[in-house]
Enzyme design. Structure first.
Site, PDB file in Angstrom:
ATOM      1  N   TRP A   1       0.902  -1.438  -0.088  1.00  0.00           N
ATOM      2  CA  TRP A   1      -0.062   0.112   0.107  1.00  0.00           C
ATOM      3  C   TRP A   1       0.849   1.348  -0.067  1.00  0.00           C
ATOM      4  O   TRP A   1       2.115   1.182   0.502  1.00  0.00           O
ATOM      5  CB  TRP A   1      -1.062  -0.175   1.177  1.00  0.00           C
ATOM      6  CG  TRP A   1      -0.550   0.264   2.431  1.00  0.00           C
ATOM      7  CD1 TRP A   1       0.960   0.085   2.955  1.00  0.00           C
ATOM      8  CD2 TRP A   1      -1.141   0.719   3.550  1.00  0.00           C
ATOM      9  NE1 TRP A   1       0.955   0.487   4.289  1.00  0.00           N
ATOM     10  CE2 TRP A   1      -0.296   1.127   4.798  1.00  0.00           C
ATOM     11  CE3 TRP A   1      -2.476   1.335   3.708  1.00  0.00           C
ATOM     12  CZ2 TRP A   1      -0.683   1.810   5.769  1.00  0.00           C
ATOM     13  CZ3 TRP A   1      -2.756   2.081   4.946  1.00  0.00           C
ATOM     14  CH2 TRP A   1      -1.714   2.016   6.008  1.00  0.00           C
ATOM     15  N   SER A   2       0.387   2.354  -0.578  1.00  0.00           N
ATOM     16  CA  SER A   2       0.897   3.520  -0.559  1.00  0.00           C
ATOM     17  C   SER A   2       2.199   3.284  -1.687  1.00  0.00           C
ATOM     18  O   SER A   2       2.165   2.798  -2.602  1.00  0.00           O
ATOM     19  CB  SER A   2       1.520   4.233   0.740  1.00  0.00           C
ATOM     20  OG  SER A   2       1.787   5.518   0.665  1.00  0.00           O
TER      21      SER A   2
END
Length: 278
Positions: free
Chosen positions: A228-229
């Site tokens: 994620w990110s």
């Protein structure tokens, strides 16, 4: 849910508050802490979030001594979040000793939380080059039954305990084991070990998978990786060089970061124009 006029402080506060959805914070504790922080003052930020973290950690200790493991577990997780949020404005070189201290307290609270989970979370030291990476194995059960495993790939400024909220909780609810890791440039690997971020995540993920295959109850045919990110870039890069991974989630998929970085960073006009030309 505006708590600050300062956009950076607002973003940091949201990072704490969002974990309330899975027990990582309480909205009232976040709001009261924010009210005590002087706008734009990073020393005030660290002092007040640390104050809240210490208060909640004290509640956890009291509950643990009194034989109330559920109350202790819940409070340790929130204290972990607040210690972590306290150090966000302190990143930079030379390394601020308050950052190291807050990271250590956050880790200690997370480990106290994990020891009270059922089944207990298992801290790991994952062999990596000539050192190790901090990890945590979150088992879906303690029967030894083979289950799929989700490996969490962190983001740019996150740390292992935050991925418990984002990765482990939903994985455990669905019967997956989960392995959390601070890679180079992330969490304790950066703050305590000085390991810098690197783009070639295939050289990070491979030793993580090696270690994962030694863990009890992991089905070697059903290993998934979720980033994620910034992990939305790192995870696909790592999986591209790791054939033992059966599934990949990139949240979000990052095909090209150039446009976003060019617009977001305070670059000199000449350099910005050169980047625009490709």
């Amino acid at each position: 849910m505006e708590l600050f006029e300062d956009p950076l402080f607002q973003t940091f506060a949201e990072r704490a508050a969002m974990t309330a959805t899975r027990g990582g914070a309480e909205w009232g504790e976040c709001r009261l802490t924010a009210q005590r922080v002087s706008e734009g003052d990073r020393d005030s930020w660290h002092e007040e979030w640390t104050r809240t973290a210490a208060t909640v950690e004290g509640w956890a200790d009291t509950s643990a001594r009194a034989g109330h493991p559920v109350s202790a577990r819940e409070a340790y997780l929130r204290a972990c979040t607040y210690h972590r949020i306290a150090y966000y404005p302190l990143f930079g070189e030379p390394v601020d000793p308050r950052l190291v201290a807050s990271s250590g307290r956050s880790t200690a609270c997370f480990e106290s939380f994990g020891a009270l989970c059922r089944p207990a979370l298992q801290p790991q030291e994952i062999p990596y080059e000539d050192t190790t990476l901090p990890g945590c194995f979150c088992p879906a059960d303690d029967t030894g039954t083979r289950r799929p495993l989700l490996i969490a790939v962190n983001g740019y400024d996150s740390a292992l305990p935050e991925t418990y909220w984002s990765h482990a909780v939903p994985a455990l609810r669905r019967g997956y084991h989960c392995l959390l890791v601070d890679g180079p440039g992330q969490g304790r690997a950066l703050i305590e070990q000085g390991l810098r971020l690197r783009p070639d995540w295939e050289n990070v993920l491979t030793p993580v998978v090696d270690h994962a295959l030694t863990l009890p109850g992991v089905d070697p045919e059903r290993i998934a990786v979720m980033g994620w990110s910034l992990g939305g870039y790192l995870a696909p890069r790592g999986v591209a060089g790791e054939p033992r991974v059966a599934a990949l989630v990139a949240d979000p998929g990052q095909w090209d970061q150039l446009d976003a970085l060019r617009d977001a960073l305070p670059l000199p006009t000449e350099l910005r124009d050169r980047l625009a030309e490709g």
